[in-house]
Design an enzyme around this catalytic site. Structure first.
Site, PDB file in Angstrom:
ATOM      1  CB  SER A   1      -1.048   0.011   1.184  1.00 39.91           C
ATOM      2  OG  SER A   1      -2.125  -0.847   1.047  1.00 39.91           O
TER       3      SER A   1
ATOM      4  CE  LYS B   1      -4.667   1.825  -0.235  1.00 46.30           C
ATOM      5  NZ  LYS B   1      -4.107   0.432  -0.298  1.00 46.30           N
TER       6      LYS B   1
ATOM      7  CB  SER C   1      -4.558   1.237   4.070  1.00 47.63           C
ATOM      8  OG  SER C   1      -3.492   0.698   2.743  1.00 47.63           O
TER       9      SER C   1
END
Length: 505
Positions: free
Chosen positions: A124, A127, A182
């Protein structure tokens, strides 16, 4: 963070925030020029990636070897790279991350690194690139109705913030879902608003190219494990550095808790809300920590990119794939401690490069048109900044500036000005662009002027020389209107007393 155990996904779908994994990058600082020094040993953790990811990593690594290493030749070496001066502290004794880097956010100097360009699954932390690409495109107050199709392609075990279909969400709530929980569901909704998953992936890859993040291959916008999707400690640090230059990005990643919209209660018709918390375990615990993003998947292991500030210095740190998931935060914090202590006592071993700005590069990558009715954030902000009161103040100030220029010219060339007023018709115009209604008994050749005492007062109180205003609210607008009316009356009175009106033939 992305794939997780099934019970975590069920909790998120029930309307509670899903716990996120860990990815470490933090902020460290040190100053000095070129790099060189003997490497210090560091334990090497076991690899945990699929053959497909390993193949992609090898391909990306070969691309780096074929050309000059981005950021400096030493960053392409596998061993620990550090160049201590006299009195520099020792690096932390135990650093198990397969790849890590610590750098000064302001100067871009890399203080120390290991396998900085090794391509690994990012989880993640990817991101950050998603946010840096998409966040500037939508006003934070915009509401979007989530369609079922926007939540249909989520991978099994995805981390979710708990978005419900057929309900409206503000853009700022969606971004809190991305940064705090997340949430892959929030990423997918924003991606659909941005033109779709495929389009967003292409834009992210274009953005990575502009940032010179050459180790990164984007396959999914949220960092969910996909064959061939890789990044590196160096690239993730570039994403964090670029993102933190956006105040909204910086604000979201620094938010510790927030209320997130829930489902509608069928009995009362009222919409519920629940608390979500940032899964970054260093936020609020490590002194001066700003953010940025953590992540975890079975394939990627733990990853973390962080930024911290101390004594006016901001450091960035990234840690990827330590031997144990929980160690990612410990090792990131240890590197930050070292970086602040080593500032000015080590020479840089490389540098974070700046975004390319050549003819083919763009700070804001070309994109498909956003959802209908959506304006870029900067445009909407400008539209809100100048409402009717703002334009009134602008016109008022412009009139004052014109009067002042004419007054100065008259003082410098009195004879020329007098001749001009005797021969040229100048129509009366009040501040705000409101003309004085012409009267038939006024000679058309008379030049109207604004009395000095009347014009100077408002300029001292609110308007600038070029028409800006210190305030443009409702009260200011009413004051400007009253002043304009008073000015009109005083102007007419002045000319009634000082001129002899002539009738038109």
């Amino acid at each position: 963070m992305q794939q997780r155990s099934s019970h975590v996904s069920r909790r998120a779908r029930a309307g509670r925030p899903a716990a996120a994994g860990a990815v470490a990058v933090l902020v460290l600082a040190a100053g000095a020029p070129a790099a060189s020094s003997a490497p210090s040993p560091s334990p090497s953790p076991s690899a945990s990636s699929t053959p497909a990811a390993a193949a992609a990593a090898a391909g990306a690594g070969a691309a780096q070897d074929a050309a000059a290493v981005v950021g400096g030749e030493r960053l392409g070496r596998p061993a620990v790279q550090v160049a201590p001066r006299t009195g520099a502290p020792e690096l932390p004794a135990v650093l198990t991350g397969r790849s890590w880097l610590i750098a000064d956010a302001a100067t871009g100097e890399v203080l120390a690194a290991r396998n900085a360009h090794l391509p690994l699954p990012p989880a993640s932390t990817l991101k950050m690139l998603f946010a840096d690409t998409v966040l500037p495109k939508f006003d934070r107050a915009l509401e979007h109705q989530v369609a079922p199709a926007e939540l249909a392609a989520l991978g099994a075990g995805s981390s979710l913030v708990g978005i419900k279909e057929n309900l409206p969400y503000r853009v700022e709530d969606l971004w809190r879902g991305v940064f705090l929980a997340s949430g892959n569901d929030a990423v997918h909704v924003l991606s659909h608003m941005n033109g779709g998953l495929a389009s967003t992936v292409a834009q992210m890859q274009e953005r990575a190219t502009a940032l010179q993040a050459r180790d990164t291959r984007v396959v999914s916008p949220e960092g969910y494990d996909q064959d061939g999707q890789v990044s590196s400690a160096y690239d993730l640090t570039l994403f964090a550095r670029a993102g933190l230059r956006n105040p909204d990005f910086r604000g979201y990643c620094a938010t510790r808790t927030a209320r997130f919209p829930g489902a509608v209660d069928k009995a009362t018709g009222q919409r519920s809300a629940f608390d979500i918390a940032n899964t970054d375990r260093l936020l609020g615990k490590y002194p001066g920590l700003i953010g940025v993003k953590n992540g975890y998947t079975t394939n990627a292991g733990a990853t973390f990119t962080g930024a911290a500030e101390r004594d006016g210095r901001t450091l960035l740190v990234t840690v990827m794939h330590p031997e144990q998931q929980s160690k990612v935060y410990d090792e990131a914090a240890a590197l930050l401690d070292w970086g602040f202590a080593a500032a000015g006592k080590v020479e840089p071993v490389g540098r974070l490069v700046e975004e390319e700005t050549g003819p083919g590069a763009s700070a804001a990558p070309a994109t498909e048109a956003p959802a209908s009715g959506v304006l870029p954030h900067a445009i909407q902000q400008a539209d809100h900044a100048l409402g009717p009161a703002g334009w009134t103040a602008l016109a008022f100030g412009a009139a004052l500036a014109l009067w002042a220029a004419g007054r100065l010219r008259t003082r410098r060339r009195p004879h020329t000005a007098a001749a001009a007023t005797a021969s040229l018709p100048v129509l009366p115009v009040l501040p705000g662009g409101v003309p004085v209604p012409p009267r038939p008994d006024y000679a058309p050749h008379i030049a109207y002027s604004v009395p000095a005492r009347t014009a100077a007062g408002p300029a001292r109180r609110g308007a600038t020389a070029v028409g800006g205003a210190t305030a443009v609210g409702g009260g200011t607008r009413r004051r400007l209107t009253r002043r304009a009316r008073s000015l009109a009356r005083s102007t007419r009175a002045r000319f009634a007393a000082t001129t002899t009106p002539r009738r038109r033939p």
